[in-house]
Design an enzyme around this catalytic site. Structure first.
Site, PDB file in Angstrom:
ATOM      1  N   HIS A   6      60.829  46.632  42.868  1.00  0.00           N
ATOM      2  CA  HIS A   6      61.979  46.667  43.800  1.00  0.00           C
ATOM      3  C   HIS A   6      63.248  46.655  43.109  1.00  0.00           C
ATOM      4  O   HIS A   6      63.739  45.520  43.016  1.00  0.00           O
ATOM      5  CB  HIS A   6      61.960  45.772  45.208  1.00  0.00           C
ATOM      6  CG  HIS A   6      62.962  45.664  45.904  1.00  0.00           C
ATOM      7  ND1 HIS A   6      63.284  46.484  46.936  1.00  0.00           N
ATOM      8  CD2 HIS A   6      63.999  45.003  46.147  1.00  0.00           C
ATOM      9  CE1 HIS A   6      64.399  46.298  47.530  1.00  0.00           C
ATOM     10  NE2 HIS A   6      64.741  45.264  47.196  1.00  0.00           N
ATOM     11  N   ASP A  53      63.078  50.358  50.714  1.00  0.00           N
ATOM     12  CA  ASP A  53      62.686  51.333  49.988  1.00  0.00           C
ATOM     13  C   ASP A  53      62.327  52.425  50.640  1.00  0.00           C
ATOM     14  O   ASP A  53      62.313  53.599  50.417  1.00  0.00           O
ATOM     15  CB  ASP A  53      62.017  50.736  48.706  1.00  0.00           C
ATOM     16  CG  ASP A  53      62.609  49.847  47.892  1.00  0.00           C
ATOM     17  OD1 ASP A  53      63.772  49.830  47.944  1.00  0.00           O
ATOM     18  OD2 ASP A  53      61.788  48.699  47.276  1.00  0.00           O
TER      19      ASP A  53
END
Length: 335
Positions: free
Chosen positions: A199, A172
């Site tokens: 996430h 990410d």
């Protein structure tokens, strides 16, 4: 996309490669697409003295043979089947859970959870019975649910230290770094954008207000940035005709491994991870965490200059994250 000297306190390979101690790393699901790419990278990693590959897939022995053809100073060992799991995990300093079903367009988080629950449960059960818990990094999706599930399972079995369990979210941060650089006509390696919360496509929240270098983006521009970042899995999968991202994910796990082994070797390290944390209105949270040889010390907090709009996005993401965490724990409750 390595971090430059400007941000050398965050996962710099030069510092990490100078780690004196050598470590045993175990890749659970090493015959999977991500597992093979990651194992290839780890095969010649200087701080890995022994690389252990485990899988239940019949192709696992072939993967180990291929890796053995790569000259390296590290020892290589392969294990096949659940009956050998205890042997594979024994003496490992770091265990990586990279097997299971890959998330692709049209596959819901619930479907991934159902498919990957057994994999994570089985590995977690064996880890919980070890005399000493190693660092454990979870890559299998959905991380938001599987990490809390693994924690509860190990906690109920016996050996568990919440400081040593990580959901690996480095991908990410890498994506946010790249996207930010692209949007501003800058080299991605000169950029840093914190990514927090969870996430998944609904819980990944980049903090533009905390970016380095700083920038002035309108609410509309921030929303566009967030939406694009949250869709990266889908964007890559569409470009790969339904196949999931694997190479970039494997590389992000490599960066996590370097940081984790640096910490185990007594060096200061910061990792992008999803960990047990009660400071943000939920029991688990993702962000930049300080790590030492005992595991997580503390998570970086961002309290200054966060815009009202970012707070709104974060609140919505937190609502979804709480549901994801509850879903993971519920799996154990109904059995």
């Amino acid at each position: 996309m390595l971090v430059t000297k400007k941000f050398s306190n965050i996962l710099t390979p030069r510092a990490i490669n100078s780690t004196v101690r050598l470590f045993q790393v175990c890749v659970m699901g090493g015959a999977s697409e991500i597992g093979q790419a990651l194992s290839l990278m780890l095969r010649t990693e200087p701080s890995v003295s022994k690389l252990v590959i485990h899988d239940t897939w019949e192709t696992a022995p072939g993967v180990v043979i291929e890796l053995s053809h790569i000259p390296a100073k590290s020892t290589l060992k392969g294990y096949l089947g659940e009956a050998t799991m205890k042997q594979a995990l024994g003496s490992s300093d770091l265990v990586l859970l990279v097997g299971g079903l890959l998330k692709t367009p049209g596959v819901s988080g619930k479907t991934c959870l159902d498919a990957n629950t057994e994999f994570v449960k089985t590995v977690s059960s064996h880890i919980g019975r070890l005399s000493k818990m190693p660092f454990v990094g979870v890559v299998a999706e959905p991380i938001n649910s599987l990490v809390p599930m693994a924690a509860e399972l190990m906690r109920n079995i016996g050996t568990f230290d919440s400081r040593k369990l990580f959901g690996i979210t480095t991908i990410d941060w890498l994506r946010a770094q790249t996207l930010f650089g692209t949007h501003h006509g800058m080299a991605p390696e000169d950029c840093f954008v914190p990514v927090i919360c969870g996430h998944s496509n609904k819980t990944t929240v980049p903090l533009i207000s905390q970016s380095r270098p700083g920038t002035n983006m309108t609410d509309a521009e921030i929303l566009k940035f967030v939406n694009e970042l949250q869709r990266y899995d889908e964007i890559v999968s569409e470009a790969k005709h339904g196949k999931s991202p694997t190479v970039s994910v494997a590389y992000s796990v490599l960066l996590f491994v370097r940081g984790a082994l640096a910490a185990l070797g007594g060096r200061r390290a910061q990792l992008h991870a999803y960990v047990e944390n009660n400071d943000f209105g939920t029991s688990y949270f993702s962000g930049l965490v300080q790590v030492d040889s005992n595991g997580v010390k503390e998570m970086t907090r961002y309290t200054n200059d966060i815009s009202q709009y970012e707070c709104q996005i974060l609140e919505e993401a937190l609502d979804q994250l709480r549901k994801d965490i509850a879903m993971g724990k519920k799996v154990l409750e109904v059995e």
